[in-house]
Design a protein around this motif. Structure first.
Motif, PDB file in Angstrom:
ATOM      1  N   LYS A   1      -8.130 -35.788  -6.336  1.00 36.17           N
ATOM      2  CA  LYS A   1      -8.090 -36.592  -5.104  1.00 36.17           C
ATOM      3  C   LYS A   1      -7.515 -37.979  -5.378  1.00 36.17           C
ATOM      4  O   LYS A   1      -6.589 -38.424  -4.699  1.00 36.17           O
ATOM      5  N   SER A   2      -8.078 -38.650  -6.388  1.00 39.04           N
ATOM      6  CA  SER A   2      -7.606 -40.008  -6.698  1.00 39.04           C
ATOM      7  C   SER A   2      -6.154 -39.984  -7.167  1.00 39.04           C
ATOM      8  O   SER A   2      -5.351 -40.837  -6.773  1.00 39.04           O
ATOM      9  N   THR A   3      -5.824 -38.991  -7.980  1.00 35.86           N
ATOM     10  CA  THR A   3      -4.457 -38.872  -8.489  1.00 35.86           C
ATOM     11  C   THR A   3      -3.457 -38.703  -7.347  1.00 35.86           C
ATOM     12  O   THR A   3      -2.385 -39.308  -7.352  1.00 35.86           O
TER      13      THR A   3
ATOM     14  N   ALA B   1      -6.176 -45.948  -6.719  1.00 33.58           N
ATOM     15  CA  ALA B   1      -7.440 -45.231  -6.860  1.00 33.58           C
ATOM     16  C   ALA B   1      -7.751 -44.996  -8.341  1.00 33.58           C
ATOM     17  O   ALA B   1      -6.842 -44.835  -9.146  1.00 33.58           O
ATOM     18  N   ASP B   2      -9.035 -44.993  -8.687  1.00 34.97           N
ATOM     19  CA  ASP B   2      -9.444 -44.760 -10.082  1.00 34.97           C
ATOM     20  C   ASP B   2      -9.403 -43.280 -10.399  1.00 34.97           C
ATOM     21  O   ASP B   2     -10.152 -42.496  -9.834  1.00 34.97           O
ATOM     22  N   VAL B   3      -8.547 -42.908 -11.330  1.00 37.89           N
ATOM     23  CA  VAL B   3      -8.445 -41.504 -11.725  1.00 37.89           C
ATOM     24  C   VAL B   3      -9.507 -41.189 -12.775  1.00 37.89           C
ATOM     25  O   VAL B   3      -9.769 -41.997 -13.663  1.00 37.89           O
ATOM     26  N   GLY B   4     -10.089 -40.002 -12.637  1.00 34.62           N
ATOM     27  CA  GLY B   4     -11.052 -39.541 -13.621  1.00 34.62           C
ATOM     28  C   GLY B   4     -12.383 -40.265 -13.581  1.00 34.62           C
ATOM     29  O   GLY B   4     -13.250 -40.041 -14.412  1.00 34.62           O
ATOM     30  N   SER B   5     -12.534 -41.127 -12.609  1.00 34.29           N
ATOM     31  CA  SER B   5     -13.778 -41.885 -12.527  1.00 34.29           C
ATOM     32  C   SER B   5     -14.854 -41.087 -11.815  1.00 34.29           C
ATOM     33  O   SER B   5     -14.630 -40.526 -10.746  1.00 34.29           O
ATOM     34  N   VAL B   6     -16.021 -41.007 -12.439  1.00 31.32           N
ATOM     35  CA  VAL B   6     -17.124 -40.317 -11.781  1.00 31.32           C
ATOM     36  C   VAL B   6     -18.173 -41.314 -11.320  1.00 31.32           C
ATOM     37  O   VAL B   6     -19.005 -41.024 -10.483  1.00 31.32           O
TER      38      VAL B   6
END
Ligand SMILES: Nc1nc2c(ncn2[C@@H]2O[C@H](COP(=O)(O)OP(=O)(O)O)[C@@H](O)[C@H]2O)c(=O)[nH]1
Ligand SMILES: [Mg+2]
Length: 407
Positions: free
Chosen positions: A62-64, A75-80
């Motif tokens: 989604k962020s990607t 957007a922050d990729v891979g951020s949980v």
């Protein structure tokens, strides 16, 4: 909005057209001009960035995808850690802090959560949807997971659409997006443009999701496969593996309400879409010029007509992402041959331009002349602002188009 924003003038000139000029037109011309004014109003009045609900499991991309659409690290990729407790709206902004998009994040979508958990998820939508709703819902799923158990996800998707329909009497179109297609077999073919067997695998995954969605919905807007991978270093793109993103941007435009088109064209930086919107504006402005220009208009009204043309140019500059101010506008007008100085006020500018586009002052101007001048200005503005061609080229383009009547 920046008070210097000339696009504001468009609201004004459209209102002037409606209130001052249209009543003076004969019925047959009015019938042609009014719908064009309305088209422009749809595009240019109350403009805003789009709102999406982007749903998909953690890691779906989604962020990607958001970054891929804007070619920017928004957007922050891979951020949980960003995962919120409840469904909530997130406003994405560009470097100048302007809102470029609003996204409804839904948490826990189909992640094998318990029924009780899902209930509470759906209840948090209620709050988020109380006075805001998405223009469209994007449903993301990894290409390698389209044949995993996603019935549950699709059930929730349906519930979300249903809630929006009940609350806002609006059925947001659903766009299925098959993400991370580069991960499909054959793995060695991981860089676009993909070869035949990769294309087949992509086609298969897409068709599979289409089939699953068709079981639950009878009107899915479409399913598109993408690769969204972009790597940034210090805010700059250092690796670009995007594929089909441009088609997605174009497809989403069709799903969005007209008053988001200007912003969508600007913020996605997609040239072909910018040109498409610019030409849509130019065609309506030309049709208005044709109808109105055919009438014997007192000289005092000429600046009113001209302001439509100026606003058209200003809108095209805005779509292109150029900083929009008098200087830019004057530069362009000077380039195509309008003899104006930088100190001119907007109204005076209108008058100067009216000499350019309405050379026959004082009496009935030719409708065709007005229309071709408007269209010429549109094409010149596209070349100068969107294609970023030199002023000299824009001037040639203006002259070429202004000489040939529209068909
Ligand atoms: N190879 C590949 N990796 C991707 C793609 N899109 C996302 N990813 C990776 O998948 C992981 C999760 O992506 P993210 O955008 O954070 O997913 P989100 O949790 O849905 O927001 C990250 O490591 C991304 O780099 C893609 O198109 N291709
Ligand atoms: Mg994310």
């Amino acid at each position: 909005m920046n008070p210097d924003d000339q696009r504001l003038e468009f609201d004004q000139s459209l209102r002037m057209m409606r209130d001052r000029l249209v009543p003076k037109l004969p019925a047959n011309i009015k019938r042609k001009v009014l719908p064009e004014i309305e088209k422009l109003e749809d595009l240019l009045v109350d403009t805003r960035p789009p709102k999406f609900a982007i749903v998909g499991r953690r890691g779906a991309g989604k962020s990607t995808l958001i970054n891929a659409i804007f070619q920017d690290q928004v957007a922050d990729v891979g951020s949980v850690t960003a995962e919120t407790e409840r469904a909530s709206w997130h406003t994405y902004t560009d470097k100048t802090n302007e809102t470029i998009m609003e996204v409804l994040d839904t948490r826990g979508f189909g992640e094998g959560a318990s029924d009780r958990f899902q209930m509470s998820e759906e209840r948090t939508w209620e709050e988020a949807l109380a006075n805001k709703y998405p223009d469209a819902i994007l449903f993301l799923i990894k290409a390698k997971e389209v044949d995993s158990r996603i019935q549950e996800d699709i059930g929730q998707l349906k519930a979300l659409q249903q809630q929006i329909k009940e609350k806002h009497d609006y059925v947001p179109p659903i766009v299925g997006i098959v993400t991370q297609v580069d991960e499909l077999d054959p793995i060695y073919d991981h860089t676009p443009p993909f070869g035949d067997s990769k294309q087949r695998a992509i086609q298969q995954a897409t068709a599979h999701l289409e089939k699953l969605l068709a079981k639950q919905f009878n009107d899915i807007a479409g399913v598109l496969p993408v690769c969204a991978y972009l790597a940034f270093e210090n805010g700059r793109i250092v690796y670009d593996r995007r594929w089909n993103i441009h088609r997605l941007i174009d497809f989403l435009l069709e799903q969005l309400p007209n008053n988001t088109w200007m912003e969508w064209a600007r913020i996605t930086k997609a040239k072909s879409i910018q040109v498409k919107i610019a030409e849509t504006i130019g065609k309506s402005a030309s049709a208005i010029s044709l109808g109105v220009g055919a009438q014997p208009i007192p000289l005092a009204d000429l600046p009113v007509i001209t302001s439509i043309q100026l606003s058209m140019v200003a809108s095209i500059a805005y779509i292109s992402g150029r900083k929009l101010n008098r200087k830019t506008l004057v530069e362009f007008l000077g380039a195509v041959g309008a003899n104006v100085g930088t100190a001119f006020a907007f109204r005076q500018l209108s008058r100067s331009l009216s000499k350019l586009v309405f050379p026959v002052a004082g009496h009935a101007v030719s409708g065709t002349l007005a229309a071709t001048a408007t269209w010429g200005l549109c094409k010149a503005a596209i070349l100068y602002f969107i294609e970023r061609q030199p002023a000299e080229e824009a001037k040639k383009m203006y002259e070429k188009n202004a000489e040939h009547p529209l068909d």
